[in-house]
Design a protein around this motif. Structure first.
Motif, PDB file in Angstrom:
ATOM      1  N   TRP A 115       9.755  -0.640 -21.483  1.00  0.00           N
ATOM      2  CA  TRP A 115       9.846   0.946 -21.216  1.00  0.00           C
ATOM      3  C   TRP A 115      11.485   1.143 -20.991  1.00  0.00           C
ATOM      4  N   LYS A 116      12.255   0.242 -20.315  1.00  0.00           N
ATOM      5  CA  LYS A 116      13.609   0.413 -20.067  1.00  0.00           C
ATOM      6  C   LYS A 116      14.249   0.410 -21.412  1.00  0.00           C
ATOM      7  N   LEU A 117      14.083  -0.274 -22.187  1.00  0.00           N
ATOM      8  CA  LEU A 117      14.665  -0.362 -23.722  1.00  0.00           C
ATOM      9  C   LEU A 117      14.229   0.692 -24.594  1.00  0.00           C
ATOM     10  N   GLU A 118      13.188   1.453 -24.329  1.00  0.00           N
ATOM     11  CA  GLU A 118      12.574   2.280 -25.117  1.00  0.00           C
ATOM     12  C   GLU A 118      13.582   3.496 -24.469  1.00  0.00           C
ATOM     13  N   GLY A 119      13.469   3.855 -23.390  1.00  0.00           N
ATOM     14  CA  GLY A 119      14.003   5.053 -22.799  1.00  0.00           C
ATOM     15  C   GLY A 119      15.647   5.028 -22.899  1.00  0.00           C
ATOM     16  N   MET A 120      16.301   3.769 -22.918  1.00  0.00           N
ATOM     17  CA  MET A 120      17.805   3.520 -22.853  1.00  0.00           C
ATOM     18  C   MET A 120      18.225   3.826 -24.319  1.00  0.00           C
ATOM     19  N   THR A 121      17.592   3.600 -25.228  1.00  0.00           N
ATOM     20  CA  THR A 121      17.716   3.791 -26.685  1.00  0.00           C
ATOM     21  C   THR A 121      17.413   5.081 -27.221  1.00  0.00           C
ATOM     22  N   ALA A 122      16.475   5.783 -26.639  1.00  0.00           N
ATOM     23  CA  ALA A 122      15.936   7.197 -26.976  1.00  0.00           C
ATOM     24  C   ALA A 122      17.091   8.381 -26.791  1.00  0.00           C
ATOM     25  N   LYS A 123      17.084   9.266 -27.615  1.00  0.00           N
ATOM     26  CA  LYS A 123      18.074  10.266 -27.486  1.00  0.00           C
ATOM     27  C   LYS A 123      17.913  10.930 -26.069  1.00  0.00           C
ATOM     28  N   GLY A 124      19.042  11.139 -25.381  1.00  0.00           N
ATOM     29  CA  GLY A 124      18.851  11.789 -24.001  1.00  0.00           C
ATOM     30  C   GLY A 124      19.869  11.164 -23.012  1.00  0.00           C
ATOM     31  N   GLN A 125      19.240  10.669 -21.919  1.00  0.00           N
ATOM     32  CA  GLN A 125      19.905  10.269 -20.997  1.00  0.00           C
ATOM     33  C   GLN A 125      21.312   9.212 -21.077  1.00  0.00           C
ATOM     34  N   TYR A 126      20.935   8.112 -22.060  1.00  0.00           N
ATOM     35  CA  TYR A 126      21.940   7.087 -22.161  1.00  0.00           C
ATOM     36  C   TYR A 126      21.947   6.606 -23.758  1.00  0.00           C
TER      37      TYR A 126
END
Length: 167
Positions: A115-126
């Motif tokens: 979940w963390k890797l998906e979110g951190m590589t997605a466009k947006g926050q990070y």
């Protein structure tokens, strides 16, 4: 989105660091815990990304604790996060290059690393260019699992390329 050549340039120093961790005979004999492994991996990565910073357990975005809001199982999940290792330029989002979540074999993972890797590589926050989830079998001196993430999802080609270069 990073090109295949850019992805390989980002992953090559990481591969070299993983190989150094796995070649440590003392580690192979003692099988240290995950915090020791991630610390040693960070140590080997530290000088390999010229012009960028490599940080272990970096929990800040500017002066705030890192927080991620990202979908998980169809629901929005929000949490404070502490990635194992990041390669970036602190205080800017322009050069978020690599985020690593590492485990020791046999790994028990509740999905938060993914979940963390998906979110951190997605466009947006990070929007890190690449995320890597890796499981190290230290006594066996092999990698039992590795997956590359980009743009918020598994990058099949980059994962294949990385797996072909790790024991």
């Amino acid at each position: 989105m990073a090109t295949p050549n850019e992805l390989q340039a980002i992953l090559t120093p990481f591969i070299n660091a993983v190989l150094l961790v796995l070649s440590n005979e003392k580690f192979a004999a003692t099988n240290p815990a995950e915090p020791v492994l991630t610390s040693d991996l960070f140590h080997h990565m530290y000088d390999l990304y010229e012009g960028l910073e490599v940080n272990h357990l970096w929990d800040r975005r500017e002066n705030l604790r890192k927080r991620l809001s990202h979908m998980k199982d169809g629901a929005l999940k929000e949490a404070l996060i502490i990635p194992d290792i990041v390669v970036h330029r602190a205080n800017t989002q322009d050069d978020n290059l690599l985020v690593v979540e590492a485990k020791r074999h046999p790994a028990v993972d509740d999905g938060d690393d993914v979940w963390k890797l998906e979110g951190m590589t997605a466009k947006g926050q990070y929007h890190y260019k690449i995320g890597v989830h890796i499981t190290l079998n230290v006594p066996g001196q092999t990698v039992t699992e590795c997956t590359v993430y980009s743009e918020g999802a598994v990058d099949v080609e980059a994962t294949k390329w990385l797996r072909e270069r790790l024991p």
